[in-house]
Design an enzyme around this catalytic site. Structure first.
Site, PDB file in Angstrom:
ATOM      1  N   HIS A  51      41.095  42.171  35.945  1.00  0.00           N
ATOM      2  CA  HIS A  51      41.948  42.860  36.874  1.00  0.00           C
ATOM      3  C   HIS A  51      40.799  42.808  38.547  1.00  0.00           C
ATOM      4  O   HIS A  51      39.980  43.295  37.733  1.00  0.00           O
ATOM      5  CB  HIS A  51      42.747  44.282  36.595  1.00  0.00           C
ATOM      6  CG  HIS A  51      43.574  44.623  35.107  1.00  0.00           C
ATOM      7  ND1 HIS A  51      45.562  44.346  35.357  1.00  0.00           N
ATOM      8  CD2 HIS A  51      42.970  44.280  34.299  1.00  0.00           C
ATOM      9  CE1 HIS A  51      45.438  44.451  34.200  1.00  0.00           C
ATOM     10  NE2 HIS A  51      44.167  44.233  33.192  1.00  0.00           N
ATOM     11  N   TYR A  52      41.940  43.072  39.423  1.00  0.00           N
ATOM     12  CA  TYR A  52      41.207  44.070  39.908  1.00  0.00           C
ATOM     13  C   TYR A  52      42.231  44.858  40.465  1.00  0.00           C
ATOM     14  O   TYR A  52      42.527  45.458  40.075  1.00  0.00           O
ATOM     15  CB  TYR A  52      40.861  42.982  41.536  1.00  0.00           C
ATOM     16  CG  TYR A  52      42.346  42.609  42.205  1.00  0.00           C
ATOM     17  CD1 TYR A  52      42.970  43.833  42.612  1.00  0.00           C
ATOM     18  CD2 TYR A  52      42.704  41.095  42.468  1.00  0.00           C
ATOM     19  CE1 TYR A  52      44.354  43.504  43.544  1.00  0.00           C
ATOM     20  CE2 TYR A  52      43.855  41.094  43.833  1.00  0.00           C
ATOM     21  CZ  TYR A  52      43.955  42.232  43.768  1.00  0.00           C
ATOM     22  OH  TYR A  52      45.748  41.650  44.384  1.00  0.00           O
ATOM     23  N   THR A  53      40.532  46.114  41.125  1.00  0.00           N
ATOM     24  CA  THR A  53      41.416  47.119  41.472  1.00  0.00           C
ATOM     25  C   THR A  53      42.248  47.460  42.157  1.00  0.00           C
ATOM     26  O   THR A  53      42.529  48.460  42.601  1.00  0.00           O
ATOM     27  CB  THR A  53      39.739  47.976  41.355  1.00  0.00           C
ATOM     28  OG1 THR A  53      39.465  47.784  42.618  1.00  0.00           O
ATOM     29  CG2 THR A  53      38.835  48.222  40.342  1.00  0.00           C
ATOM     30  N   GLU A 120      38.895  45.570  34.512  1.00  0.00           N
ATOM     31  CA  GLU A 120      39.084  45.869  35.880  1.00  0.00           C
ATOM     32  C   GLU A 120      37.720  45.579  36.568  1.00  0.00           C
ATOM     33  O   GLU A 120      36.711  46.017  36.194  1.00  0.00           O
ATOM     34  CB  GLU A 120      39.133  47.473  36.540  1.00  0.00           C
ATOM     35  CG  GLU A 120      40.832  47.591  35.607  1.00  0.00           C
ATOM     36  CD  GLU A 120      41.488  47.100  36.901  1.00  0.00           C
ATOM     37  OE1 GLU A 120      41.400  47.104  38.148  1.00  0.00           O
ATOM     38  OE2 GLU A 120      43.050  47.892  36.664  1.00  0.00           O
ATOM     39  N   HIS A 167      45.889  39.376  34.842  1.00  0.00           N
ATOM     40  CA  HIS A 167      47.007  40.309  35.034  1.00  0.00           C
ATOM     41  C   HIS A 167      48.405  39.794  35.911  1.00  0.00           C
ATOM     42  O   HIS A 167      49.128  39.904  34.731  1.00  0.00           O
ATOM     43  CB  HIS A 167      46.747  41.334  35.673  1.00  0.00           C
ATOM     44  CG  HIS A 167      47.922  42.440  35.651  1.00  0.00           C
ATOM     45  ND1 HIS A 167      47.468  43.831  35.898  1.00  0.00           N
ATOM     46  CD2 HIS A 167      48.604  42.656  34.646  1.00  0.00           C
ATOM     47  CE1 HIS A 167      48.371  44.619  35.201  1.00  0.00           C
ATOM     48  NE2 HIS A 167      49.333  44.047  34.424  1.00  0.00           N
ATOM     49  N   ASP A 177      47.111  40.146  40.878  1.00  0.00           N
ATOM     50  CA  ASP A 177      45.450  40.502  39.908  1.00  0.00           C
ATOM     51  C   ASP A 177      45.342  39.305  38.942  1.00  0.00           C
ATOM     52  O   ASP A 177      45.902  39.380  38.262  1.00  0.00           O
ATOM     53  CB  ASP A 177      44.910  42.021  40.264  1.00  0.00           C
ATOM     54  CG  ASP A 177      45.712  42.435  39.150  1.00  0.00           C
ATOM     55  OD1 ASP A 177      46.985  42.437  39.051  1.00  0.00           O
ATOM     56  OD2 ASP A 177      45.144  43.187  38.275  1.00  0.00           O
TER      57      ASP A 177
END
Length: 275
Positions: A51-53, A120, A167, A177
């Site tokens: 994921h990215y935040t 993440e 994700h 993401d």
């Protein structure tokens, strides 16, 4: 007198330990005998989800330690080092179910919170630049930390390359993401995740320049690889969303959801290699 009493207590403790088999583990009100072990089982963890935040590190920590969402690990934008190795945040024990995947599906599984570990990575995602909309890149220190962390998780749980996903792969149309700036090909070269072989892609390009598969065949191939998509024979919204997710992962130079020759050649090459 005190010395004699202490020696007596130590002797009693030693005697109890000596009489208790090493396979007996004391729990809350009972003992578990671990002398016998079953062979018919596997690991709960089958998937690794990136994921990215969508925000900075302080905000990510606040959100991921709140009451609504969580992830097993968080990799900062500039991971510090300890004794020469990167430091990442572990927010949830691996045996526990973190809330990072939401409504999700991949291959034969749904509700991937039950069977995955989530990482993440601090990254803003889409950003505005002087040249127009763009995607924030991932720092070299971040990727080094992600590489080390992911390799360790993959090794310990024997996670297959096709089960290292974004994700967006497990929730097409709902999530984007880690985005098209995430270096999937670089990670593959470091032993993380899947990637098609260039020679096979070229062979399929030549074949599909002559005649492209129809939409039903493309849907079937996407489903075979792992995406949740019905075979309708129609280039509908679901198919468009899945193609965008596939392209962000495997053809990030263009992710408009169009099933062109390059996209389809990569899909066929992946299925040849892994499925």
């Amino acid at each position: 007198m005190r010395t004699t009493r202490l020696a007596l207590l130590v002797g009693i403790a030693w005697a109890i330990t000596a009489c208790t088999p090493a396979t007996l583990k004391q729990r809350n009100g009972y003992w578990a005998d671990q002398a016998q072990s079953a062979r018919a089982y596997n690991q709960r963890v089958r998937f690794l989800v990136m994921h990215y935040t969508g925000g900075d590190e302080p905000r990510a920590l606040k959100v991921l330690t709140g009451n609504s969402v969580s992830s097993h690990y968080l990799v900062g934008d500039r991971p510090p080092e300890h004794s020469g190795d990167p430091v990442v945040y572990q927010l949830v024990d691996e045996y526990a179910r973190a809330w990072h995947a939401g409504t999700s599906a991949w291959a034969d599984r749904s509700h991937l919170n039950d069977s995955s570990i989530g990482i993440e990575i601090v990254n803003a995602g889409p950003i505005e630049t002087a040249g127009g909309p763009a995607w924030q890149g991932f720092g070299g220190g971040q990727i080094e930390a992600v590489t080390t962390l992911a390799r360790d998780i993959i090794r310990r749980y024997d996670i297959q390359p096709v089960n290292v996903v974004g994700h967006s792969d497990i929730a097409p149309g709902r999530k984007v993401d880690p985005g098209p700036a995430f270096p999937w090909e670089e990670l593959y070269r470091r032993g993380i995740g899947a990637w098609p072989d260039a020679a096979t892609v070229d062979a399929y390009r030549r074949r599909f320049f002559q005649r492209m598969p129809d939409i039903a065949a493309i849907q079937s191939a996407l489903s075979r690889y792992g995406y949740q998509i019905p075979v309708t024979g129609v280039l509908d919204q679901r198919t468009h969303s899945v193609l965008v997710s596939f392209q962000m992962h495997f053809r990030p130079a263009r992710y408009d959801g169009t099933p062109d020759v390059d996209t389809v050649a990569r899909l066929w090459a992946l299925n040849d290699k892994y499925r």
